[in-house]
Write a protein that holds these residues in place. Structure first.
Motif, PDB file in Angstrom:
ATOM      1  N   THR A 146      -4.544   7.327  16.847  1.00  9.31           N
ATOM      2  CA  THR A 146      -4.866   7.450  18.269  1.00  9.31           C
ATOM      3  C   THR A 146      -3.758   8.243  18.953  1.00  9.31           C
ATOM      4  OG1 THR A 146      -6.082   5.364  18.303  1.00  9.31           O
ATOM      5  CG2 THR A 146      -5.308   6.213  20.423  1.00  9.31           C
ATOM      6  N   PHE A 147      -4.147   9.335  19.591  1.00  2.83           N
ATOM      7  CA  PHE A 147      -3.222  10.223  20.279  1.00  2.83           C
ATOM      8  C   PHE A 147      -3.292  10.007  21.787  1.00  2.83           C
ATOM      9  CE2 PHE A 147      -4.494  12.694  16.491  1.00  2.83           C
ATOM     10  CZ  PHE A 147      -3.267  13.101  15.989  1.00  2.83           C
ATOM     11  N   PHE A 148      -2.220  10.410  22.463  1.00  5.82           N
ATOM     12  CA  PHE A 148      -2.244  10.550  23.917  1.00  5.82           C
ATOM     13  C   PHE A 148      -1.702  11.944  24.223  1.00  5.82           C
ATOM     14  CE2 PHE A 148      -2.034   9.942  28.316  1.00  5.82           C
ATOM     15  CZ  PHE A 148      -2.576   8.718  28.659  1.00  5.82           C
ATOM     16  N   HIS A 149      -2.458  12.702  25.036  1.00 10.46           N
ATOM     17  CA  HIS A 149      -2.070  14.079  25.356  1.00 10.46           C
ATOM     18  C   HIS A 149      -2.115  14.302  26.863  1.00 10.46           C
ATOM     19  CE1 HIS A 149      -1.505  18.348  25.095  1.00 10.46           C
ATOM     20  NE2 HIS A 149      -2.670  18.600  25.660  1.00 10.46           N
ATOM     21  N   HIS A 150      -1.166  15.099  27.347  1.00 11.77           N
ATOM     22  CA  HIS A 150      -1.084  15.454  28.763  1.00 11.77           C
ATOM     23  C   HIS A 150      -1.209  16.960  28.905  1.00 11.77           C
ATOM     24  CE1 HIS A 150       0.145  14.943  32.958  1.00 11.77           C
ATOM     25  NE2 HIS A 150       0.994  15.955  32.800  1.00 11.77           N
ATOM     26  N   CYS A 151      -1.961  17.402  29.927  1.00 14.16           N
ATOM     27  CA  CYS A 151      -2.182  18.825  30.226  1.00 14.16           C
ATOM     28  C   CYS A 151      -3.113  19.443  29.194  1.00 14.16           C
ATOM     29  CB  CYS A 151      -0.853  19.585  30.339  1.00 14.16           C
ATOM     30  SG  CYS A 151      -1.040  21.203  31.150  1.00 14.16           S
ATOM     31  N   ASN A 152      -2.947  20.742  28.912  1.00 10.99           N
ATOM     32  CA  ASN A 152      -3.737  21.423  27.890  1.00 10.99           C
ATOM     33  C   ASN A 152      -2.868  22.470  27.225  1.00 10.99           C
ATOM     34  OD1 ASN A 152      -5.387  24.204  27.395  1.00 10.99           O
ATOM     35  ND2 ASN A 152      -6.506  22.419  26.625  1.00 10.99           N
ATOM     36  N   THR A 153      -2.679  22.311  25.929  1.00 13.18           N
ATOM     37  CA  THR A 153      -1.952  23.330  25.159  1.00 13.18           C
ATOM     38  C   THR A 153      -2.741  23.645  23.885  1.00 13.18           C
ATOM     39  OG1 THR A 153      -0.593  21.595  24.115  1.00 13.18           O
ATOM     40  CG2 THR A 153       0.309  22.688  26.054  1.00 13.18           C
ATOM     41  N   ASP A 183      -4.728  12.498  29.668  1.00 15.58           N
ATOM     42  CA  ASP A 183      -4.441  12.433  31.102  1.00 15.58           C
ATOM     43  C   ASP A 183      -5.269  13.487  31.825  1.00 15.58           C
ATOM     44  OD1 ASP A 183      -2.655  10.383  31.526  1.00 15.58           O
ATOM     45  OD2 ASP A 183      -0.870  11.630  31.338  1.00 15.58           O
ATOM     46  N   GLU A 184      -5.814  13.133  32.994  1.00 14.35           N
ATOM     47  CA  GLU A 184      -6.559  14.140  33.754  1.00 14.35           C
ATOM     48  C   GLU A 184      -5.667  15.305  34.165  1.00 14.35           C
ATOM     49  OE1 GLU A 184      -8.005  12.410  37.386  1.00 14.35           O
ATOM     50  OE2 GLU A 184      -6.061  11.563  37.894  1.00 14.35           O
ATOM     51  N   THR A 185      -4.370  15.026  34.377  1.00 18.96           N
ATOM     52  CA  THR A 185      -3.345  16.023  34.686  1.00 18.96           C
ATOM     53  C   THR A 185      -3.509  16.623  36.085  1.00 18.96           C
ATOM     54  OG1 THR A 185      -3.380  16.572  32.307  1.00 18.96           O
ATOM     55  CG2 THR A 185      -1.980  17.896  33.721  1.00 18.96           C
ATOM     56  N   ARG A 186      -3.116  15.869  37.060  1.00 18.36           N
ATOM     57  CA  ARG A 186      -3.076  16.358  38.431  1.00 18.36           C
ATOM     58  C   ARG A 186      -1.911  17.336  38.596  1.00 18.36           C
ATOM     59  NH1 ARG A 186      -5.530  17.082  42.342  1.00 18.36           N
ATOM     60  NH2 ARG A 186      -4.231  16.071  43.903  1.00 18.36           N
ATOM     61  N   PRO A 187      -2.011  18.306  39.524  1.00 11.36           N
ATOM     62  CA  PRO A 187      -3.096  18.404  40.493  1.00 11.36           C
ATOM     63  C   PRO A 187      -4.246  19.332  40.086  1.00 11.36           C
ATOM     64  CG  PRO A 187      -1.329  19.859  41.153  1.00 11.36           C
ATOM     65  CD  PRO A 187      -0.855  19.163  39.904  1.00 11.36           C
ATOM     66  N   ARG A 188      -4.094  20.120  39.018  1.00  5.92           N
ATOM     67  CA  ARG A 188      -5.143  21.101  38.686  1.00  5.92           C
ATOM     68  C   ARG A 188      -6.110  20.610  37.625  1.00  5.92           C
ATOM     69  NH1 ARG A 188      -4.312  26.494  40.627  1.00  5.92           N
ATOM     70  NH2 ARG A 188      -5.744  27.189  39.005  1.00  5.92           N
ATOM     71  N   LEU A 189      -5.855  19.405  37.087  1.00  2.97           N
ATOM     72  CA  LEU A 189      -6.814  18.727  36.200  1.00  2.97           C
ATOM     73  C   LEU A 189      -7.055  19.467  34.880  1.00  2.97           C
ATOM     74  CD1 LEU A 189      -9.404  17.688  38.939  1.00  2.97           C
ATOM     75  CD2 LEU A 189      -7.591  16.279  37.947  1.00  2.97           C
ATOM     76  N   GLN A 190      -5.978  20.015  34.307  1.00  4.93           N
ATOM     77  CA  GLN A 190      -6.144  20.719  33.031  1.00  4.93           C
ATOM     78  C   GLN A 190      -6.605  19.794  31.910  1.00  4.93           C
ATOM     79  OE1 GLN A 190      -3.546  21.172  35.158  1.00  4.93           O
ATOM     80  NE2 GLN A 190      -2.468  23.075  34.754  1.00  4.93           N
ATOM     81  N   GLY A 191      -6.175  18.525  31.953  1.00  2.00           N
ATOM     82  CA  GLY A 191      -6.604  17.595  30.924  1.00  2.00           C
ATOM     83  C   GLY A 191      -8.088  17.298  31.017  1.00  2.00           C
ATOM     84  N   VAL A 209      -8.388   9.729  31.100  1.00  2.72           N
ATOM     85  CA  VAL A 209      -7.868   8.651  31.943  1.00  2.72           C
ATOM     86  C   VAL A 209      -7.064   9.276  33.081  1.00  2.72           C
ATOM     87  CG1 VAL A 209      -7.784   7.011  30.018  1.00  2.72           C
ATOM     88  CG2 VAL A 209      -5.740   8.339  30.584  1.00  2.72           C
ATOM     89  N   VAL A 210      -6.927   8.549  34.182  1.00  3.73           N
ATOM     90  CA  VAL A 210      -6.096   9.046  35.274  1.00  3.73           C
ATOM     91  C   VAL A 210      -4.641   9.033  34.832  1.00  3.73           C
ATOM     92  CG1 VAL A 210      -7.733   8.291  37.026  1.00  3.73           C
ATOM     93  CG2 VAL A 210      -5.846   6.777  36.364  1.00  3.73           C
ATOM     94  N   ASP A 211      -3.838   9.885  35.435  1.00  4.83           N
ATOM     95  CA  ASP A 211      -2.451  10.007  34.999  1.00  4.83           C
ATOM     96  C   ASP A 211      -1.703   8.682  35.062  1.00  4.83           C
ATOM     97  OD1 ASP A 211      -3.222  12.644  34.902  1.00  4.83           O
ATOM     98  OD2 ASP A 211      -1.541  13.407  36.070  1.00  4.83           O
ATOM     99  N   GLY A 212      -2.025   7.872  36.047  1.00  8.15           N
ATOM    100  CA  GLY A 212      -1.318   6.607  36.220  1.00  8.15           C
ATOM    101  C   GLY A 212      -1.713   5.524  35.227  1.00  8.15           C
ATOM    102  N   ALA A 213      -2.670   5.814  34.347  1.00  9.85           N
ATOM    103  CA  ALA A 213      -3.146   4.800  33.391  1.00  9.85           C
ATOM    104  C   ALA A 213      -2.430   4.852  32.052  1.00  9.85           C
ATOM    105  CB  ALA A 213      -4.648   4.965  33.162  1.00  9.85           C
ATOM    106  N   SER A 214      -1.514   5.794  31.858  1.00 10.13           N
ATOM    107  CA  SER A 214      -0.951   6.006  30.528  1.00 10.13           C
ATOM    108  C   SER A 214      -0.224   4.781  29.996  1.00 10.13           C
ATOM    109  CB  SER A 214      -0.013   7.215  30.537  1.00 10.13           C
ATOM    110  OG  SER A 214       1.016   7.065  31.493  1.00 10.13           O
ATOM    111  N   ALA A 215       0.581   4.132  30.810  1.00 11.04           N
ATOM    112  CA  ALA A 215       1.316   2.962  30.329  1.00 11.04           C
ATOM    113  C   ALA A 215       0.349   1.842  29.941  1.00 11.04           C
ATOM    114  CB  ALA A 215       2.297   2.484  31.394  1.00 11.04           C
ATOM    115  N   HIS A 216      -0.674   1.629  30.747  1.00 10.79           N
ATOM    116  CA  HIS A 216      -1.666   0.584  30.451  1.00 10.79           C
ATOM    117  C   HIS A 216      -2.399   0.890  29.149  1.00 10.79           C
ATOM    118  CE1 HIS A 216      -4.843  -2.376  31.029  1.00 10.79           C
ATOM    119  NE2 HIS A 216      -5.728  -1.410  30.854  1.00 10.79           N
ATOM    120  N   VAL A 217      -2.791   2.164  28.955  1.00  5.97           N
ATOM    121  CA  VAL A 217      -3.504   2.539  27.733  1.00  5.97           C
ATOM    122  C   VAL A 217      -2.609   2.325  26.518  1.00  5.97           C
ATOM    123  CG1 VAL A 217      -4.507   4.488  26.475  1.00  5.97           C
ATOM    124  CG2 VAL A 217      -5.072   4.134  28.880  1.00  5.97           C
ATOM    125  N   MET A 218      -1.354   2.719  26.612  1.00  7.38           N
ATOM    126  CA  MET A 218      -0.437   2.543  25.489  1.00  7.38           C
ATOM    127  C   MET A 218      -0.225   1.067  25.157  1.00  7.38           C
ATOM    128  SD  MET A 218       2.424   5.478  26.127  1.00  7.38           S
ATOM    129  CE  MET A 218       1.997   7.209  26.088  1.00  7.38           C
TER     130      MET A 218
END
Length: 346
Positions: A146-153, A183-191, A209-218
Motif C-alpha cells: 500500500t502506497f501513499f503519494h502526494h502531487c503527480n510525478t 492526496d488530492e494536493t491542494r491548491p491545484r489538485l494534481q493528485g 483522500v483530502v490532504d489532511g487525511a494522510s495521518a489518519h490513513v497511515m
C-alpha cells in the motif's frame, strides 16, 4: 495508454504537449512552434513536473537553433536560454537541461545536428532513468503493498513512466497486489486530477483522500510506504516538492511509515548546500481562493500561496535514484552516487 504528455514532431518542428490544466475533463493538446510559447507553457503549468519541464525547455532551445548558424544562432539561443530560465524558479531540471545544452551550442564550432542530438538524448535518458528508478524501488516493495503519494510525478510529469507513480505502476505491472492512496494536493489538485487519471489508465487500485487525511490513513490503513517525486534535492538530502509534502513526511514519521523520494540524479543540486538555500516559488493567491471559476473565499480575502515546501532530510528514509538508493547520511551517499553520473542507468 491514451495519452503522451510530451512529443516532438521533428519534420514540422512542433512540440506537442498535453494541456494538463484541463485534465481530467478533457484531453487537449497544444502544438508549439516558438520558444516564447514553450516558456509560457512552463509558466502556466500546461506542462509541469520537473523532468517534463526540463525536456520541454530543451525542445524550446532546439526550435530556436533550427535554421540559424554562427553568431546569429548564438545570440538567438542566449535570448531563448534567458527566457526559459525565468519561466519557473524551483525545478532544478530546467536549469540542468539548459546548462547541458549551453555547453553544446555555446561552442563556436557547434553544429545544428549536434544540438538536436543532445536534445534527443535528454529526452531518451529521461525514459531510461525512470525505469531504473522503478527497478531499484521494487526491491523495497512487499508482494502486497500500500502506497501513499502526494502531487503527480508520473507519466504526465516526465517523458514516460514517471518517478513515484512510475514505481506504483511498475509494482502493479510486476504482479504485486497494489493499493495507492493519493492526496488530492491542494491548491491545484494534481493528485485528484492527474495522478488518479494516470492510475485509472493503468488499472491500478487507488483512492483519493483530502490532504489532511494522510495521518489518519497511515494510522488505520496499513500504509507500507509514502513515495513522492521532487523538484530539487539539496546536497544534504533536503528535498523540495509540491506544498504539503513536508506535512506528509511528518505524518509518516509519527506512524512509522517509511518515506521515500524518487529522484533522478539530474534533480540533485550539489551546488545547493541545504533546503534553506532553495528558492520557493510563490504563485497567484487566486489558486487558493477559487477552484476553477468558482470563488471559495470572501471577496478580497488575503492568501499566501507557496508552490513548494522543503522536507528535511531527517524525515526521509531514502532517495531512490537511477543508480541506487541513497540513505542517511545523505551528504555522503549522494556524493558517492554522483560519481556514476554520465554512466548508463542501472
Amino acid at each position: 495508454m491514451s495519452f503522451r504528455a510530451i512529443e516532438w514532431r521533428s519534420e514540422a518542428g512542433i512540440l506537442r504537449l498535453i494541456d494538463q490544466k484541463v485534465l481530467p475533463g478533457e484531453t487537449r493538446y497544444q502544438e508549439l512552434t516558438r520558444v516564447e510559447e514553450v516558456a509560457e507553457a512552463i509558466r502556466d503549468m500546461t506542462v509541469r513536473g520537473a523532468p517534463a519541464i526540463g525536456v520541454a525547455a530543451a525542445f524550446g532551445i532546439l526550435m530556436v537553433s533550427r535554421g540559424r548558424e554562427g553568431d546569429d544562432r548564438r545570440r538567438a539561443l542566449q535570448s531563448a536560454d534567458a527566457l526559459l530560465r525565468a519561466s519557473r524558479p524551483t525545478a532544478v531540471n530546467l536549469f540542468w537541461a539548459l546548462d547541458r545544452l549551453k555547453a553544446v551550442w555555446n561552442r563556436p564550432e557547434a553544429t545544428g545536428p549536434e544540438i538536436e542530438a543532445e536534445v534527443l538524448a535528454i529526452e531518451a535518458e529521461d525514459v531510461a532513468v525512470n525505469r531504473a528508478i522503478s527497478k531499484h524501488a521494487l526491491t523495497l516493495c512487499p508482494q502486497e503493498v500500500t502506497f501513499f503519494h502526494h502531487c503527480n510525478t508520473g507519466s504526465l510529469a516526465t517523458v514516460d513512466l514517471g518517478t513515484a507513480p512510475g514505481v506504483i505502476r511498475s509494482a502493479h505491472e510486476a504482479g504485486h497486489k497494489v493499493m495507492a492512496y493519493l492526496d488530492e494536493t491542494r491548491p491545484r489538485l494534481q493528485g485528484a486530477k492527474l495522478s488518479s487519471f494516470e492510475l485509472m489508465q493503468y488499472g491500478v487500485p487507488h483512492a483519493i483522500v483530502v490532504d489532511g487525511a494522510s495521518a489518519h490513513v497511515m494510522r488505520t490503513r496499513k500504509v507500507d510506504m509514502a513515495i513522492v517525486g521532487c523538484d530539487r534535492v539539496a546536497a544534504n538530502g533536503d528535498t523540495a516538492n509540491k506544498i504539503g509534502t513536508y506535512n506528509l513526511a511528518l505524518a509518516a514519521q509519527d506512524n512509522g511509515v517509511p518515506f521515500y523520494v524518487a529522484a533522478p540524479m539530474s534533480t540533485i543540486d550539489f551546488d545547493t548546500p541545504s533546503g534553506d538555500d532553495i528558492e520557493i516559488e510563490e504563485r497567484d493567491a487566486g489558486e487558493i481562493t477559487r477552484i476553477g471559476d468558482c470563488e471559495i473565499a470572501p471577496p478580497g480575502a488575503p492568501a499566501f500561496n507557496p508552490a513548494f515546501d522543503v522536507t528535511p532530510n531527517r524525515l526521509i528514509s531514502g532517495i531512490i535514484t537511477e543508480y541506487g538508493i541513497a540513505r542517511a547520511p545523505f551528504g555522503e551517499s549522494l556524493a558517492a552516487l554522483r560519481s556514476e553520473i554520465g554512466k548508463a542507468p542501472v
